[in-house]
Motif scaffolding. Structure first.
Motif, mmCIF file in Angstrom:
data_model
loop_
_atom_site.group_PDB
_atom_site.id
_atom_site.type_symbol
_atom_site.label_atom_id
_atom_site.label_comp_id
_atom_site.label_asym_id
_atom_site.label_seq_id
_atom_site.Cartn_x
_atom_site.Cartn_y
_atom_site.Cartn_z
ATOM 1 N N MET A 1 22.842 27.040 73.475
ATOM 2 C CA MET A 1 23.778 28.138 73.259
ATOM 3 C C MET A 1 23.148 29.203 72.360
ATOM 4 O O MET A 1 22.365 28.887 71.476
ATOM 5 C CB MET A 1 25.062 27.635 72.614
ATOM 6 N N ILE A 2 23.542 30.432 72.600
ATOM 7 C CA ILE A 2 23.075 31.544 71.788
ATOM 8 C C ILE A 2 24.153 31.879 70.769
ATOM 9 O O ILE A 2 25.323 32.027 71.118
ATOM 10 C CB ILE A 2 22.759 32.769 72.665
ATOM 11 N N SER A 3 23.763 31.984 69.514
ATOM 12 C CA SER A 3 24.742 32.293 68.475
ATOM 13 C C SER A 3 25.270 33.702 68.663
ATOM 14 O O SER A 3 24.572 34.574 69.189
ATOM 15 C CB SER A 3 24.095 32.165 67.100
ATOM 16 N N PRO A 4 26.498 33.958 68.236
ATOM 17 C CA PRO A 4 27.090 35.286 68.433
ATOM 18 C C PRO A 4 26.264 36.399 67.812
ATOM 19 O O PRO A 4 26.088 37.455 68.408
ATOM 20 C CB PRO A 4 28.467 35.158 67.778
ATOM 21 N N GLY A 5 25.703 36.195 66.633
ATOM 22 C CA GLY A 5 24.888 37.222 66.000
ATOM 23 C C GLY A 5 25.730 38.385 65.506
ATOM 24 O O GLY A 5 26.968 38.350 65.500
ATOM 25 N N PRO A 6 25.073 39.464 65.087
ATOM 26 C CA PRO A 6 25.804 40.629 64.590
ATOM 27 C C PRO A 6 26.535 41.351 65.715
ATOM 28 O O PRO A 6 26.170 41.249 66.884
ATOM 29 C CB PRO A 6 24.693 41.509 63.988
ATOM 30 N N ILE A 7 27.565 42.077 65.350
ATOM 31 C CA ILE A 7 28.341 42.837 66.328
ATOM 32 C C ILE A 7 27.508 44.022 66.813
ATOM 33 O O ILE A 7 26.953 44.781 66.016
ATOM 34 C CB ILE A 7 29.656 43.330 65.708
ATOM 35 N N THR A 8 27.426 44.176 68.120
ATOM 36 C CA THR A 8 26.629 45.236 68.711
ATOM 37 C C THR A 8 27.507 46.415 69.121
ATOM 38 O O THR A 8 28.744 46.303 69.170
ATOM 39 C CB THR A 8 25.868 44.720 69.942
ATOM 40 N N ALA A 9 26.839 47.533 69.436
ATOM 41 C CA ALA A 9 27.565 48.721 69.876
ATOM 42 C C ALA A 9 28.275 48.472 71.207
ATOM 43 O O ALA A 9 29.367 49.007 71.452
ATOM 44 C CB ALA A 9 26.600 49.897 70.001
ATOM 45 N N GLY A 10 27.648 47.660 72.072
ATOM 46 C CA GLY A 10 28.282 47.354 73.352
ATOM 47 C C GLY A 10 29.577 46.578 73.187
ATOM 48 O O GLY A 10 30.557 46.829 73.898
ATOM 49 N N GLN A 11 29.593 45.632 72.253
ATOM 50 C CA GLN A 11 30.802 44.861 72.007
ATOM 51 C C GLN A 11 31.918 45.738 71.456
ATOM 52 O O GLN A 11 33.078 45.622 71.853
ATOM 53 C CB GLN A 11 30.490 43.713 71.053
#
Length: 236
Positions: A1-11
């Motif tokens: 699984m890939i961790s959510p990470g920082p919020i991106t501009a696309g999100q």
């Protein structure tokens, strides 16, 4: 699984776009429920009172106004610009929401599916599992689908050519759409079960799917002569 990470501009763009659509759809469902409730009440009173058709229409109009809804606009008044339609959307215009309730519902469902895909693929909310392939189970499910489809969706179509006026027996739209639908299901099952032994067949089906899509678009343009921007955007 890939961790959510920082919020991106696309999100951020996705949530800013889908949130007003979802709110507008919920509000449109509430308005539709109110409209049906008031109309059923008016019809019941009209039947009991043995009112005429004109009185019924006038009563429905009054009840709609009392319930906070505007009466239906004339066809001329509906020819607004895109800018004005956007203004009606963001201001939650009641008649606009009721008229476009089904569109808002489809957009909300699509947004919910994309959100579900993100949760499954980019977070640890659901645990991982290994794909297991069983040829017997794969073939059983696919042949079961064929039987159910044959019982429910197969019918004879009498689509006629707009040029010759004769019936299109082969490669008509109903036939190609049915084939593409079956191939889409097979593509999903191939990836779901990781059925690597039918890889070459899947490649051939993908080529056939692309060809039929191009053939259908060519036939539409050749017959209808519709080269408008709206049609171009629709096929993308």
């Amino acid at each position: 699984m890939i961790s959510p990470g920082p919020i991106t501009a696309g999100q951020v763009s996705f949530f800013l776009g889908i949130t007003p659509v979802f709110i507008a759809w919920i509000y449109s469902e509430i308005l539709e429920h109110k409209k049906r409730h008031y109309l059923s009440k008016v019809r019941s009173e009209a039947i009991i009172g043995n009112l005429g058709d004109e009185a019924t229409k006038e009563g429905e109009r009054d009840v709609l106004l009392e319930g906070g809804l505007q009466p239906a606009a004339s066809p001329k008044a509906m020819n607004f610009s895109v800018k004005f339609q956007l203004i009606r959307f963001f201001t939650l215009d009641e008649m606009f929401l009721i008229e476009n309730r089904s569109t808002l519902r489809v957009m909300s469902e699509f947004g919910a599916i994309l959100l579900y895909f993100y949760i499954c693929d980019r977070t640890d909310f659901f645990g991982e599992s290994e794909k297991s392939y069983s040829r017997d189970l794969f073939l059983f499910l696919y042949f079961l689908l064929i039987i159910v489809s044959a019982m429910t969706s197969m019918r004879k179509h009498t689509e006629k050519s707009p040029i010759t006026g004769k019936s299109i027996l082969y490669l008509n739209r109903h036939q190609t759409e049915e084939w593409k639908g079956w191939m889409q299901v097979l593509f999903l099952m191939y990836h779901y079960f990781a059925a690597k032994e039918i890889y070459n067949a899947i490649r051939m089906f993908i080529a056939a799917y692309v060809w039929m899509t191009g053939f259908g678009n060519f036939s539409y343009y050749y017959v209808r002569k519709d080269f408008s921007l709206a049609r171009f955007v629709q096929i993308q």
